[in-house]
Design a protein around this motif. Structure first.
Motif, short mmCIF file in Angstrom:
data_model
loop_
_atom_site.label_atom_id
_atom_site.label_comp_id
_atom_site.label_asym_id
_atom_site.label_seq_id
_atom_site.Cartn_x
_atom_site.Cartn_y
_atom_site.Cartn_z
N ALA A 22 0.85 -1.19 0.00
CA ALA A 22 0.00 0.00 0.00
C ALA A 22 0.89 1.24 0.00
O ALA A 22 1.74 1.41 0.88
CB ALA A 22 -0.91 -0.01 1.22
N ILE A 24 1.04 5.69 -0.92
CA ILE A 24 0.25 6.92 -1.03
C ILE A 24 0.98 7.94 -1.90
O ILE A 24 2.20 7.91 -2.02
CB ILE A 24 -0.04 7.54 0.35
CG1 ILE A 24 1.27 7.96 1.05
CG2 ILE A 24 -0.87 6.62 1.21
CD1 ILE A 24 1.08 8.91 2.22
N PRO A 37 2.87 5.20 3.95
CA PRO A 37 2.12 5.94 4.97
C PRO A 37 2.93 6.05 6.26
O PRO A 37 3.53 5.06 6.71
CB PRO A 37 0.86 5.11 5.18
CG PRO A 37 1.01 3.86 4.41
CD PRO A 37 2.23 3.95 3.56
N GLU A 58 -4.29 6.92 6.40
CA GLU A 58 -3.86 7.39 5.09
C GLU A 58 -4.27 6.50 3.92
O GLU A 58 -4.23 6.94 2.77
CB GLU A 58 -2.36 7.63 5.08
CG GLU A 58 -1.96 8.74 6.04
CD GLU A 58 -0.50 9.11 6.01
OE1 GLU A 58 0.28 8.48 5.25
OE2 GLU A 58 -0.11 10.02 6.77
N THR A 59 -4.66 5.25 4.20
CA THR A 59 -5.03 4.34 3.11
C THR A 59 -6.43 3.77 3.24
O THR A 59 -6.96 3.22 2.28
CB THR A 59 -4.05 3.15 3.00
OG1 THR A 59 -4.21 2.32 4.15
CG2 THR A 59 -2.61 3.62 2.85
N ILE A 99 -8.45 0.05 -0.44
CA ILE A 99 -7.43 1.10 -0.54
C ILE A 99 -7.97 2.41 -1.08
O ILE A 99 -7.40 3.47 -0.84
CB ILE A 99 -6.21 0.62 -1.34
CG1 ILE A 99 -5.02 1.53 -1.03
CG2 ILE A 99 -6.52 0.56 -2.83
CD1 ILE A 99 -3.69 0.90 -1.23
N VAL A 102 -9.86 6.23 1.44
CA VAL A 102 -9.11 7.13 2.31
C VAL A 102 -10.13 7.94 3.10
O VAL A 102 -11.01 8.58 2.51
CB VAL A 102 -8.18 8.06 1.50
CG1 VAL A 102 -7.48 9.04 2.41
CG2 VAL A 102 -7.17 7.24 0.70
N ALA A 113 -4.22 6.81 -2.86
CA ALA A 113 -3.64 5.60 -2.28
C ALA A 113 -3.81 4.48 -3.30
O ALA A 113 -4.83 4.41 -3.98
CB ALA A 113 -4.34 5.23 -0.97
N ARG A 114 -2.79 3.63 -3.40
CA ARG A 114 -2.81 2.60 -4.44
C ARG A 114 -1.93 1.42 -4.02
O ARG A 114 -0.97 1.57 -3.29
CB ARG A 114 -2.26 3.21 -5.73
CG ARG A 114 -2.24 2.24 -6.89
CD ARG A 114 -1.59 2.82 -8.12
NE ARG A 114 -2.39 3.93 -8.63
CZ ARG A 114 -2.04 4.64 -9.69
NH1 ARG A 114 -0.92 4.38 -10.34
NH2 ARG A 114 -2.80 5.61 -10.12
N TRP A 115 -2.30 0.23 -4.52
CA TRP A 115 -1.44 -0.95 -4.37
C TRP A 115 -0.36 -0.89 -5.45
O TRP A 115 -0.67 -0.69 -6.63
CB TRP A 115 -2.24 -2.23 -4.56
CG TRP A 115 -3.21 -2.54 -3.46
CD1 TRP A 115 -4.58 -2.48 -3.52
CD2 TRP A 115 -2.89 -2.98 -2.13
NE1 TRP A 115 -5.11 -2.85 -2.31
CE2 TRP A 115 -4.11 -3.17 -1.44
CE3 TRP A 115 -1.70 -3.23 -1.47
CZ2 TRP A 115 -4.16 -3.58 -0.12
CZ3 TRP A 115 -1.75 -3.64 -0.14
CH2 TRP A 115 -2.97 -3.82 0.51
#
Length: 146
Positions: A22, A24, A37, A58-59, A99, A102, A113-115
């Protein structure tokens, strides 16, 4: 020199046969600037608890603490003052959450936020110390399936 103590999380998840982390994009940063994060440790709070809290804030994700990965130390300048900062990073495994959820109260500090694929994180993350923490997580998880 003033000191600042922060903590962050390397939250991982196994999906589609590979590990993902994860990440950001901090508010105010251009697209493509990815970070882990993290945030300041509150008075009376344990660093590990801060990592879990910051990842959630944050996620939008909840994670289970697996252990400490290490510390990143650096000096930065703010308002003409040099500040010594220590950020402790912890490995977390995804437990729940999406995710893209947020929390609204944190959207001012997190633009996205992203994988990210964990094996690509040492290249994709913007900051050297965070690249190192992602590489440590990858080494710990190498060959492990969840």
């Amino acid at each position: 020199m003033p000191r600042e103590i922060s903590s962050g999380g390397v939250l991982v998840r196994r999906m589609r046969g590979r590990w993902w982390v994860a990440a950001i994009r901090p508010g105010g940063k251009p697209p493509g600037v990815w970070a882990l994060p993290k945030g300041r440790v509150d008075a009376g709070e344990e660093a590990a608890a801060t990592a879990v809290r910051e990842v959630a804030e944050e996620t939008g994700l909840a994670g289970d603490l697996q252990g400490k990965l290490g510390d990143v130390r650096y000096v930065y300048t703010w308002d003409g003052r040099r500040i010594f900062k220590i950020v402790s990073f912890y490995l977390l495994r995804h437990r729940s959450g999406r995710i893209d959820d947020v929390p609204p109260e944190h959207r001012h500090e997190v633009a996205e936020a992203r994988w990210l694929p964990l094996e690509e994180a040492p290249r994709l993350l913007a900051y050297r110390g965070e690249k190192d923490m992602a590489a440590r997580a990858l080494n710990l998880l190498d060959g492990e399936a969840l």
